[in-house]
Design a protein around this motif. Sequence first.
Motif, short mmCIF file in Angstrom:
data_model
loop_
_atom_site.label_atom_id
_atom_site.label_comp_id
_atom_site.label_asym_id
_atom_site.label_seq_id
_atom_site.Cartn_x
_atom_site.Cartn_y
_atom_site.Cartn_z
N VAL A 177 1.14 -1.23 0.09
CA VAL A 177 -0.27 -0.11 -0.12
C VAL A 177 0.84 1.67 -0.34
O VAL A 177 0.32 2.31 -0.44
CB VAL A 177 -0.77 0.31 1.62
N ASN A 190 -5.59 -3.00 -6.68
CA ASN A 190 -5.86 -3.57 -5.39
C ASN A 190 -5.34 -3.32 -3.91
O ASN A 190 -5.14 -4.41 -3.19
CB ASN A 190 -4.99 -5.55 -6.03
N GLU A 197 -6.85 -1.32 -1.91
CA GLU A 197 -7.98 -1.59 -1.00
C GLU A 197 -8.32 -2.93 -0.43
O GLU A 197 -8.47 -2.74 0.74
CB GLU A 197 -9.81 -1.68 -1.63
N GLN A 198 -8.35 -4.00 -1.20
CA GLN A 198 -8.41 -5.61 -0.61
C GLN A 198 -6.73 -5.60 0.40
O GLN A 198 -7.00 -6.67 1.21
CB GLN A 198 -7.96 -6.18 -1.84
N TYR A 249 -5.47 -3.59 1.47
CA TYR A 249 -5.40 -2.58 3.14
C TYR A 249 -6.23 -3.93 3.81
O TYR A 249 -6.10 -3.91 5.43
CB TYR A 249 -6.65 -2.24 3.38
N TYR A 298 -8.05 -1.13 8.91
CA TYR A 298 -9.33 -1.17 8.57
C TYR A 298 -9.87 0.23 9.01
O TYR A 298 -10.10 1.24 7.96
CB TYR A 298 -9.69 -1.92 9.71
N LEU A 300 -8.33 2.23 5.88
CA LEU A 300 -9.23 1.61 4.30
C LEU A 300 -10.86 2.17 4.63
O LEU A 300 -11.04 3.36 3.31
CB LEU A 300 -9.92 0.10 4.70
N LYS A 346 -10.15 6.80 3.75
CA LYS A 346 -9.74 6.73 2.19
C LYS A 346 -10.57 6.34 1.26
O LYS A 346 -10.59 7.25 -0.11
CB LYS A 346 -8.20 5.98 2.51
N PHE A 347 -11.09 5.09 1.25
CA PHE A 347 -11.86 4.37 0.19
C PHE A 347 -13.50 4.62 1.25
O PHE A 347 -13.69 2.97 1.20
CB PHE A 347 -11.72 3.22 -0.42
N SER A 394 -15.70 2.09 -1.11
CA SER A 394 -15.46 0.86 -1.64
C SER A 394 -16.15 -0.38 -1.47
O SER A 394 -16.91 -0.51 -0.43
CB SER A 394 -13.72 0.22 -0.57
N ILE A 429 -16.70 -1.34 2.28
CA ILE A 429 -16.58 -0.84 3.76
C ILE A 429 -17.52 -2.05 4.58
O ILE A 429 -17.41 -1.59 5.48
CB ILE A 429 -17.74 0.58 3.20
#
Length: 229
Positions: A135, A143, A145-146, A148, A168, A171, A174-175, A178, A181
């Motif tokens: 990351v 990828n 997000e996954q 994280y 977590y 994530l 930032k997203f 996603s 979530i």
Amino acid sequence: MKNVTKLLFMAGSGFLLSGCIASERDMSTLKLQLQELNSTIVQMQANQAELASKMDELNRNLSVSNENLSQVDAQIFKLSAKLDDLTATVRPASGGAAEGAQPAALLPSDLFAESKSHLDKGAYEPAAMGFKLYVSKYPDSENVEQAYMYMGDAYIAAGQTKQGAIAYATLLQKFPKSKFIPAARVKYALSIVPLGKNDEAKRYLSSVVQEFPSSPEAQTAKAELAKIK
């Protein structure tokens, strides 16, 4: 006197006769209504059978759709990994010829796969370090997000609860849109319960139930809410 008796007898007979005629008419009407009712029941049973058949077909179609979605997700993941690799290889070097003599850098997909392999094998600390490196080096990768999510999972499994919660939370911050979530909120909530943040954990679990009521994570959130005092 005889005439009166005769008249009374005739009147009574007429009344009984009219009553019999009326009763037969009522019976005929009742039989007709029963026939109509039976026809309605038969039609309703046929409709129910047809509806059950359509429901079975719908369930089969949903199963096929879910399987197709899983295949699409797998294909997207592979394409994302290839895109990350391509981005890394075409990124211009900044060190000139001397840097060009160095060994080729590890591709994003290789780093991700290696970290995931550590996670699957129970080597949680190397997995967490690998995803942390991923990351940081590839923050714009498909990828990330996954990564994280997996990093949080690895830290939690390694007993580093606070670090897992941070992964977590990052994530979630930032997203916010996603697809991870719902799962990230549940995992974040569970990771902060040991840290004494029960009220915050309840808020996150409740948000999953309210915003994603049909998701599997909502069922998990309900069960976990019942455990938190």
